[in-house]
Design a protein around this motif. Structure first.
Motif, PDB file in Angstrom:
ATOM      1  N   CYS A  46       0.663  -1.383  -0.623  1.00 46.84           N
ATOM      2  CA  CYS A  46      -0.130  -0.089  -0.002  1.00 46.84           C
ATOM      3  C   CYS A  46       1.025   1.032   0.174  1.00 46.84           C
ATOM      4  O   CYS A  46       0.477   2.192  -0.554  1.00 46.84           O
ATOM      5  CB  CYS A  46      -0.670   0.241   1.455  1.00 46.84           C
ATOM      6  SG  CYS A  46      -1.855  -1.289   0.586  1.00 46.84           S
ATOM      7  N   PHE A 110      -5.511   3.925  -7.652  1.00 47.32           N
ATOM      8  CA  PHE A 110      -6.250   2.571  -6.668  1.00 47.32           C
ATOM      9  C   PHE A 110      -6.850   1.386  -7.988  1.00 47.32           C
ATOM     10  O   PHE A 110      -6.714   0.935  -7.198  1.00 47.32           O
ATOM     11  CB  PHE A 110      -7.672   2.946  -5.969  1.00 47.32           C
ATOM     12  CG  PHE A 110      -8.860   2.601  -5.550  1.00 47.32           C
ATOM     13  CD1 PHE A 110      -8.614   1.670  -4.134  1.00 47.32           C
ATOM     14  CD2 PHE A 110      -9.457   2.454  -6.111  1.00 47.32           C
ATOM     15  CE1 PHE A 110      -9.143   0.898  -3.806  1.00 47.32           C
ATOM     16  CE2 PHE A 110     -10.940   1.670  -5.156  1.00 47.32           C
ATOM     17  CZ  PHE A 110     -10.606   0.866  -4.119  1.00 47.32           C
ATOM     18  N   LEU A 111      -7.605   1.989  -8.893  1.00 46.72           N
ATOM     19  CA  LEU A 111      -8.078   0.531  -9.869  1.00 46.72           C
ATOM     20  C   LEU A 111      -6.728  -0.577  -9.775  1.00 46.72           C
ATOM     21  O   LEU A 111      -6.524  -1.381  -9.965  1.00 46.72           O
ATOM     22  CB  LEU A 111      -8.057   1.198 -10.775  1.00 46.72           C
ATOM     23  CG  LEU A 111     -10.590   1.731 -10.788  1.00 46.72           C
ATOM     24  CD1 LEU A 111     -10.153   1.878 -12.034  1.00 46.72           C
ATOM     25  CD2 LEU A 111     -10.956   0.954 -10.122  1.00 46.72           C
ATOM     26  N   GLU A 114      -5.787  -2.666  -7.078  1.00 45.58           N
ATOM     27  CA  GLU A 114      -7.012  -3.295  -6.541  1.00 45.58           C
ATOM     28  C   GLU A 114      -6.677  -4.042  -7.805  1.00 45.58           C
ATOM     29  O   GLU A 114      -7.384  -5.687  -7.654  1.00 45.58           O
ATOM     30  CB  GLU A 114      -8.412  -2.274  -6.949  1.00 45.58           C
ATOM     31  CG  GLU A 114      -9.705  -3.811  -6.778  1.00 45.58           C
ATOM     32  CD  GLU A 114      -9.314  -4.162  -5.020  1.00 45.58           C
ATOM     33  OE1 GLU A 114     -10.380  -4.993  -4.707  1.00 45.58           O
ATOM     34  OE2 GLU A 114      -8.904  -2.939  -4.395  1.00 45.58           O
ATOM     35  N   TYR A 115      -6.952  -4.162  -9.008  1.00 49.19           N
ATOM     36  CA  TYR A 115      -7.234  -5.338 -10.509  1.00 49.19           C
ATOM     37  C   TYR A 115      -5.451  -5.916 -10.333  1.00 49.19           C
ATOM     38  O   TYR A 115      -5.381  -6.852 -11.772  1.00 49.19           O
ATOM     39  CB  TYR A 115      -7.821  -4.738 -11.823  1.00 49.19           C
ATOM     40  CG  TYR A 115      -8.579  -4.512 -11.451  1.00 49.19           C
ATOM     41  CD1 TYR A 115      -9.614  -5.034 -11.762  1.00 49.19           C
ATOM     42  CD2 TYR A 115      -9.146  -3.041 -10.714  1.00 49.19           C
ATOM     43  CE1 TYR A 115     -11.205  -4.694 -11.902  1.00 49.19           C
ATOM     44  CE2 TYR A 115     -11.055  -3.050 -10.678  1.00 49.19           C
ATOM     45  CZ  TYR A 115     -11.719  -4.062 -10.969  1.00 49.19           C
ATOM     46  OH  TYR A 115     -13.199  -3.680 -10.461  1.00 49.19           O
ATOM     47  N   ARG A 137     -17.144  -7.788 -12.437  1.00 51.25           N
ATOM     48  CA  ARG A 137     -15.816  -6.996 -12.090  1.00 51.25           C
ATOM     49  C   ARG A 137     -15.463  -6.585 -13.185  1.00 51.25           C
ATOM     50  O   ARG A 137     -15.229  -5.115 -12.820  1.00 51.25           O
ATOM     51  CB  ARG A 137     -15.132  -8.341 -11.663  1.00 51.25           C
ATOM     52  CG  ARG A 137     -14.146  -7.437 -10.725  1.00 51.25           C
ATOM     53  CD  ARG A 137     -12.547  -8.431 -10.203  1.00 51.25           C
ATOM     54  NE  ARG A 137     -11.456  -7.548  -9.852  1.00 51.25           N
ATOM     55  CZ  ARG A 137     -11.669  -7.600  -9.032  1.00 51.25           C
ATOM     56  NH1 ARG A 137     -12.374  -7.690  -7.150  1.00 51.25           N
ATOM     57  NH2 ARG A 137     -10.445  -7.084  -8.277  1.00 51.25           N
ATOM     58  N   ASN A 141     -15.467  -2.218 -13.454  1.00 52.32           N
ATOM     59  CA  ASN A 141     -13.869  -1.302 -13.924  1.00 52.32           C
ATOM     60  C   ASN A 141     -14.074  -0.710 -15.646  1.00 52.32           C
ATOM     61  O   ASN A 141     -13.789   0.513 -15.693  1.00 52.32           O
ATOM     62  CB  ASN A 141     -13.151  -2.468 -14.377  1.00 52.32           C
ATOM     63  CG  ASN A 141     -11.276  -1.764 -14.509  1.00 52.32           C
ATOM     64  OD1 ASN A 141     -11.026  -1.166 -14.399  1.00 52.32           O
ATOM     65  ND2 ASN A 141     -10.453  -2.976 -15.259  1.00 52.32           N
ATOM     66  N   ASN A 210      -3.011  -5.402 -16.473  1.00 55.89           N
ATOM     67  CA  ASN A 210      -2.288  -5.311 -15.015  1.00 55.89           C
ATOM     68  C   ASN A 210      -2.156  -6.783 -14.062  1.00 55.89           C
ATOM     69  O   ASN A 210      -1.492  -6.598 -13.544  1.00 55.89           O
ATOM     70  CB  ASN A 210      -4.756  -5.808 -14.464  1.00 55.89           C
ATOM     71  CG  ASN A 210      -4.535  -7.516 -14.774  1.00 55.89           C
ATOM     72  OD1 ASN A 210      -4.402  -7.859 -16.337  1.00 55.89           O
ATOM     73  ND2 ASN A 210      -5.742  -8.110 -14.089  1.00 55.89           N
TER      74      ASN A 210
END
Length: 699
Positions: A46, A110-111, A114-115, A137, A141, A210
């Motif tokens: 993070c 953030f995406l 997350e992915y 999902r 997106n 990703n």
């Protein structure tokens, strides 16, 4: 000092236990293991993602300044352009737009967090890829990317100014009365942002954007960013050009729909003096095309920069302690981290650190070879080698299982009627790994579930692995394949495996034989040779027969449709890519083991590595044989594919070639170091013969 600190901590814990604050026996142990396994996400990943987002926001200011200059630049009035750009960047609207752009960049970061994944998802057919694109999902997106594209397009419209600045403007009717008209130039720019955002989201699934890969050559973050900056500019400009081309075609046919809807919703009118943009005359405006392209390139460039920074920061090397003096920090140590299955980024970074310390850190290698006090047990080496051997054994079992479902010439092999045959390679893998180390045979890598899903057919049908071979009951299976695996009488001379249509079928040739079978001169007894009692087949009911007939009719009907065949046909080499999708972990395990074994020749004072050397060599030799057999399959290409120059990372397509090279190099590294001393290592005759090929440099 450390002893005093540890004693003070224990006193505090005992005091809290007496007061009733700590109720450890009432909580399940899984909860604490879950918390311990997530410490890396909270404290490392993070913060790395936050640092990458912070740099992306800082770089947004010069990127925006360049966009303003390019969008307002005039060759006839360069000085006036510079003054206008300077005043625009200091205006209130520009500051508000910059705040919105910062919010979009933070959302993109953030995406990304997350992915992201370290193991790519390989679609083995068009229908599987379509399922990924239509996943709920992914729908969320794509929707978020469309909204962010509209926001960035609005900021671009405000920045460019002129005819793109507002959605409506004052106009006069034919009779001279004033009214509000729709500014289609502003609308087409907003819709272009939504279209580019949607395209970016869908292409991210198709090209695995990703996927976060780990580079072989480690560089400083600045050098890595500097080397990739030109690629980001090129990809942004090229992708923006293709997106604008596709968007113009879509707007030419469907542009009247959003224009009419906006007029009815906002009670706006269309000016008769302005040509509609969903026409050839309106879309051939060079100024409009340029501003669409520069806005799309600005949007993609900022998003790609954020993605690039995230990849650089997340894959940065992390050094784990080999051992700790405090039990509270045991889950931070390398042997414990290697045993954790989740999160996968933690396991990959731990294996990367193992490969680096085994090659470049003599002091940390001494900690791996050290003995525990009191007791004198090599706990560090046992834990590390056990996890590495478990990874290699898992890959070997997957390759053996895949090869058992595919014939040598790409045709399915029929298994025995009563039970599934187990090759001696599986036996040698298991026995060789379990002799001294006993690695767990459980799957440690996160791979697509379809890769290992087996469908057990009834009767004499073979067991197939879903993404690699078609279902035999499916109408999409070729007639030759059905004829090849048709039930064959066990007493027939044609029973067994097929190598050629003109050669009689033989029993499956074992990869290697155990020492006992070679000494006695007879093969090991197999459960497949014992005939199983035949059971009377139960007659299906009329309803079951009716449903089965209808099912076959539907399959036969769909099999005749070209579109259905196109969707369900296997993609070339997709099964092999899916099988080796997590091979980066195996590459690091091979490098770590081989370098540690090489260093143990002169640094291992207690001889802890020599006790597990037979298991390591056997595991590597069996894996090398399995990899060689895999590359002889028809669908496994013998040459690496050419990498595409885009932001989608395609390094996973060449992992199997890197694994093959790393495996052979690791065996040569051990044989070159130990030389003739390996003749004293206990192993089977076939493994010794294969190892002799490496000793003589004939492999």
């Amino acid at each position: 000092m450390h002893v005093a600190r540890y004693g003070k901590q224990r006193k505090i814990v005992r005091r809290k236990e007496r007061r009733g604050y700590l109720l450890l026996p009432f909580f399940p142990p899984d909860m604490f293991s879950t918390k311990q396994s997530c410490w890396f996400i909270r404290k490392v990943v993070c913060w790395r993602a936050a640092a990458s987002n912070a740099w992306a926001v800082l770089l947004l200011l010069p990127i925006t300044a360049v966009f303003v200059i390019l969008s307002r630049f005039s060759l006839l009035h360069p000085i006036q352009t510079i003054s206008e750009c300077t005043s625009l960047l200091t205006s209130t609207s520009a500051i508000f737009s910059f705040i919105l752009l910062c919010g979009v960049i933070l959302m993109v970061g953030f995406l990304n967090l997350e992915y992201y994944t370290v193991i790519p998802t390989v679609a083995c057919s068009k229908i599987a890829l379509l399922g990924q694109l239509l996943h709920p999902r992914q729908f969320v997106n794509s929707l978020v990317h469309c909204i962010m594209g509209i926001i960035m397009a609005w900021c671009c419209a405000v920045t460019i100014g002129g005819r793109y600045e507002t959605l409506s403007y004052h106009c006069t009717q034919s009779d001279g009365s004033p009214q509000m008209c729709l500014n289609e130039y502003h609308l087409i720019l907003l819709l272009a942002g939504a279209f580019v955002g949607l395209s970016h989201s869908l292409l991210g699934v198709i090209y695995n954007m990703n996927y976060v890969s780990f580079h072989t050559v480690k560089q400083y973050k600045y050098l890595c960013f500097k080397g990739s900056l030109l690629l980001v500019v090129k990809c942004s400009a090229t992708q923006a050009l293709y997106s604008v081309r596709n968007y113009i075609v879509v707007y030419f046919f469907l542009g009247y729909i959003p224009r009419t809807w906006m007029c009815k919703t906002l009670n706006l009118h269309l000016s008769s003096s302005v040509h509609p943009l969903d026409s050839i005359t309106g879309l051939l405006d060079l100024s409009l095309l340029y501003h669409l392209w520069i806005s799309a390139a600005f949007l993609l460039f900022t998003w790609y920069i954020t993605l690039l920074l995230f990849r650089i920061f997340v894959t940065e090397v992390y050094s784990f302690p080999v051992q700790s003096s405090f039990p509270e920090d045991a889950h931070h140590c390398l042997p414990k981290v290697l045993a954790d299955k989740q999160p996968m980024i933690l396991k990959f970074l731990a294996l990367q650190d193992l490969a680096l310390l085994s090659q470049h850190s003599p002091s940390r290698r001494c900690e791996v070879f050290s003995l525990s006090q009191p007791g004198g047990h090599p706990h560090n080496w046992n834990a590390i080698s056990k996890e590495c051997l478990s990874l290699l054994t898992d890959l070997t079992q997957r390759l053996v299982a895949h090869h058992d479902t595919v014939a040598t010439n790409g045709r399915a092999k029929s298994l025995s009627f009563g039970s599934e045959r187990k090759t001696s390679s599986e036996t040698s893998v298991t026995s060789g790994a379990e002799d001294l180390m006993s690695p767990r045979p459980t799957l440690l890598m996160k791979t697509p579930t379809s890769v290992f899903t087996r469908s057990i057919a009834e009767g004499s049908q073979s067991m197939l692995t879903s993404p690699f071979t078609p279902d035999l009951d499916s109408p999409f299976a070729s007639p030759g394949l059905r004829h090849l695996i048709a039930p064959i009488d066990q007493g027939s001379p044609w029973y067994g495996t097929v190598q050629s249509p003109h050669v009689m079928r033989r029993a499956p040739k074992l990869w290697s034989t155990s020492t006992d079978s070679q000494i006695n001169g007879s093969p090991l007894p197999s459960s497949a040779s014992v005939p199983s009692p035949k059971k009377e087949p139960s007659k299906p009911s009329l309803l079951a027969q009716f449903l089965q007939n209808r099912k076959e009719q539907v399959k036969n009907f769909l099999a005749k449709r070209v579109l259905i065949m196109y969707l369900f046909n296997k993609l070339p080499e997709a099964s092999s890519q899916a099988l080796f999708a997590d091979s980066q972990a195996h590459i690091w395990a091979l490098e770590g083991l081989s370098y540690l074994v090489q260093a143990s020749f002169s640094e291992d004072q207690f001889g802890v590595v020599q006790t597990t050397l037979p298991s390591i060599l056997s595991c590597m030799l069996v894996l090398q044989e399995a990899v060689d057999r895999h590359f002889k399959l028809p669908h496994a290409s013998s040459k690496p594919v050419r990498s595409t120059s885009g932001m989608g990372d395609s390094t996973y397509k060449t992992l199997r070639f890197a694994l093959r090279a790393t495996l052979k190099t690791a065996i040569y590294r051990i044989t070159t170091t130990f030389g003739d001393h390996l003749n004293a290592v206990q192993m089977s005759a076939e493994h010794r013969k294969r190892l002799q090929q490496f000793l003589e440099y004939k492999e």
